[in-house]
Design a protein around this motif. Structure first.
Motif, PDB file in Angstrom:
ATOM      1  N   THR A  61       0.831  -1.200   0.000  1.00 15.84           N
ATOM      2  CA  THR A  61       0.000   0.000   0.000  1.00 15.84           C
ATOM      3  C   THR A  61       0.870   1.256   0.000  1.00 15.84           C
ATOM      4  N   ALA A  62       1.943   1.236   0.775  1.00 15.72           N
ATOM      5  CA  ALA A  62       2.853   2.383   0.822  1.00 15.72           C
ATOM      6  C   ALA A  62       3.455   2.653  -0.549  1.00 15.72           C
ATOM      7  N   ALA A  63       3.872   1.592  -1.241  1.00 16.38           N
ATOM      8  CA  ALA A  63       4.463   1.757  -2.572  1.00 16.38           C
ATOM      9  C   ALA A  63       3.431   2.281  -3.571  1.00 16.38           C
ATOM     10  N   ILE A  64       2.209   1.781  -3.494  1.00 20.50           N
ATOM     11  CA  ILE A  64       1.148   2.249  -4.387  1.00 20.50           C
ATOM     12  C   ILE A  64       0.877   3.732  -4.160  1.00 20.50           C
ATOM     13  N   GLY A  65       0.747   4.115  -2.886  1.00 24.36           N
ATOM     14  CA  GLY A  65       0.460   5.510  -2.568  1.00 24.36           C
ATOM     15  C   GLY A  65       1.617   6.441  -2.861  1.00 24.36           C
ATOM     16  N   THR A 100      -4.227   4.424   7.414  1.00 27.93           N
ATOM     17  CA  THR A 100      -3.487   4.168   6.181  1.00 27.93           C
ATOM     18  C   THR A 100      -3.983   5.057   5.042  1.00 27.93           C
ATOM     19  N   GLU A 101      -5.284   5.237   4.956  1.00 30.79           N
ATOM     20  CA  GLU A 101      -5.843   6.116   3.924  1.00 30.79           C
ATOM     21  C   GLU A 101      -5.284   7.532   4.070  1.00 30.79           C
ATOM     22  N   GLU A 102      -5.268   8.014   5.287  1.00 29.31           N
ATOM     23  CA  GLU A 102      -4.790   9.377   5.534  1.00 29.31           C
ATOM     24  C   GLU A 102      -3.294   9.500   5.272  1.00 29.31           C
ATOM     25  N   ARG A 103      -2.535   8.500   5.672  1.00 29.42           N
ATOM     26  CA  ARG A 103      -1.080   8.553   5.509  1.00 29.42           C
ATOM     27  C   ARG A 103      -0.657   8.605   4.041  1.00 29.42           C
ATOM     28  N   TYR A 146      11.977  -1.829   5.199  1.00 27.12           N
ATOM     29  CA  TYR A 146      11.177  -0.907   4.382  1.00 27.12           C
ATOM     30  C   TYR A 146      10.231  -0.103   5.268  1.00 27.12           C
ATOM     31  N   VAL A 147       9.594  -0.787   6.201  1.00 26.80           N
ATOM     32  CA  VAL A 147       8.654  -0.126   7.107  1.00 26.80           C
ATOM     33  C   VAL A 147       9.348   0.980   7.894  1.00 26.80           C
ATOM     34  N   GLU A 148      10.544   0.681   8.374  1.00 27.21           N
ATOM     35  CA  GLU A 148      11.290   1.675   9.155  1.00 27.21           C
ATOM     36  C   GLU A 148      11.742   2.842   8.277  1.00 27.21           C
ATOM     37  N   ALA A 149      12.243   2.534   7.091  1.00 28.66           N
ATOM     38  CA  ALA A 149      12.771   3.580   6.208  1.00 28.66           C
ATOM     39  C   ALA A 149      11.678   4.517   5.712  1.00 28.66           C
ATOM     40  N   GLU A 150      10.497   3.976   5.461  1.00 32.02           N
ATOM     41  CA  GLU A 150       9.401   4.759   4.887  1.00 32.02           C
ATOM     42  C   GLU A 150       8.366   5.187   5.923  1.00 32.02           C
TER      43      GLU A 150
END
Length: 247
Positions: free
Chosen positions: A49-53, A80-83, A182-186
């Protein structure tokens, strides 16, 4: 059937994905037609989801609101939507199907037999998934080979004959260490249950924290003996027609 929706094309695309990074794999998926990503809000799915957004990719993001999710999971949808500035479509079970299941097995009848558990997953997951994927050319998932022995051979791209679409697993070769990095970096928001021993999170009554040495999915339907237990979203299950569909 489109030209992309064949086993042969899936094999060719699988080879292409091996040389791409995550955004590249997702962009390839989006180029093949209408692409739908179904997220459970688990840590792998949050990475996708992070990559898509972040890359503003033309991929629809959907989730299955089963009615039995953890409070923490439900709260993460809006966060997640807001982020990432995206909209996550919610697909819920039909109330008539839920009522029919409860009448036949009891609300928590899934503890009593594998057949009853499969029937519950059918009502709360598989039928809503059909709606989420209706008209899709590509289904994107967060499956990883390291999640369980049952998923050890997960390809990047496969042909889903049952749903007549391409299924793309862009994290198939990612390790849990890569996911966490990835979670930590982004600064990706994740379910707080992960830090409490829940690497894989499903419905609340059917998920427990894992014990030391157990595989990542050992906490799912832990009362069953079958080591390959799945809900049927990614591995075909039997006994999913036990609950009659209301007229």
């Amino acid at each position: 059937m489109t030209q992309h929706q064949t086993p042969e094309t899936a094999e060719l695309l699988d080879a292409r994905c091996a040389g791409l990074d995550l955004p590249g794999r997702l962009a390839l998926a989006a180029s093949l037609g209408r692409a739908v990503f179904t997220t459970s809000l688990g840590i792998e799915d949050q990475v996708i989801t992070a990559a898509i957004g972040t890359h503003q990719l033309p991929v629809e993001v959907s989730t299955l609101e089963t009615g039995r999710l953890f409070m923490e999971t439900a709260a993460l949808i809006g966060e997640t939507e807001e982020r990432f500035g995206i909209s996550i479509r919610r697909f819920r079970p039909d109330e008539r199907d839920v009522d029919a299941y409860a009448a036949q097995f009891g609300l928590n009848g899934f503890y009593e037999s594998v057949e009853a558990r499969h029937a519950c997953c059918h009502v709360r997951k598989l039928k809503p998934l059909e709606k989420a994927l209706a008209g899709a050319d590509v289904w994107i998932t967060g499956l990883r080979r390291g999640q369980s022995g049952n998923r050890a051979t997960t390809p990047f791209v496969e042909f889903d004959a049952e749903r007549n679409l391409l299924k793309i697993n862009p994290l198939a070769d990612w390790s849990l260490d890569m996911i966490n990095a990835y979670v930590e970096a982004e600064a990706v928001p994740v379910n707080p249950l992960h830090s409490r021993g829940y690497p894989s999170i499903g419905c609340e009554p059917c998920t427990r924290a894992i014990k030391p040495g157990e595989n990542e999915r050992a906490g799912r339907w832990w009362w069953e003996n079958d080591e390959k237990r799945e809900c049927g979203l990614h591995v075909a299950e039997t006994a999913t027609s036990l609950v009659p569909t209301p007229a």
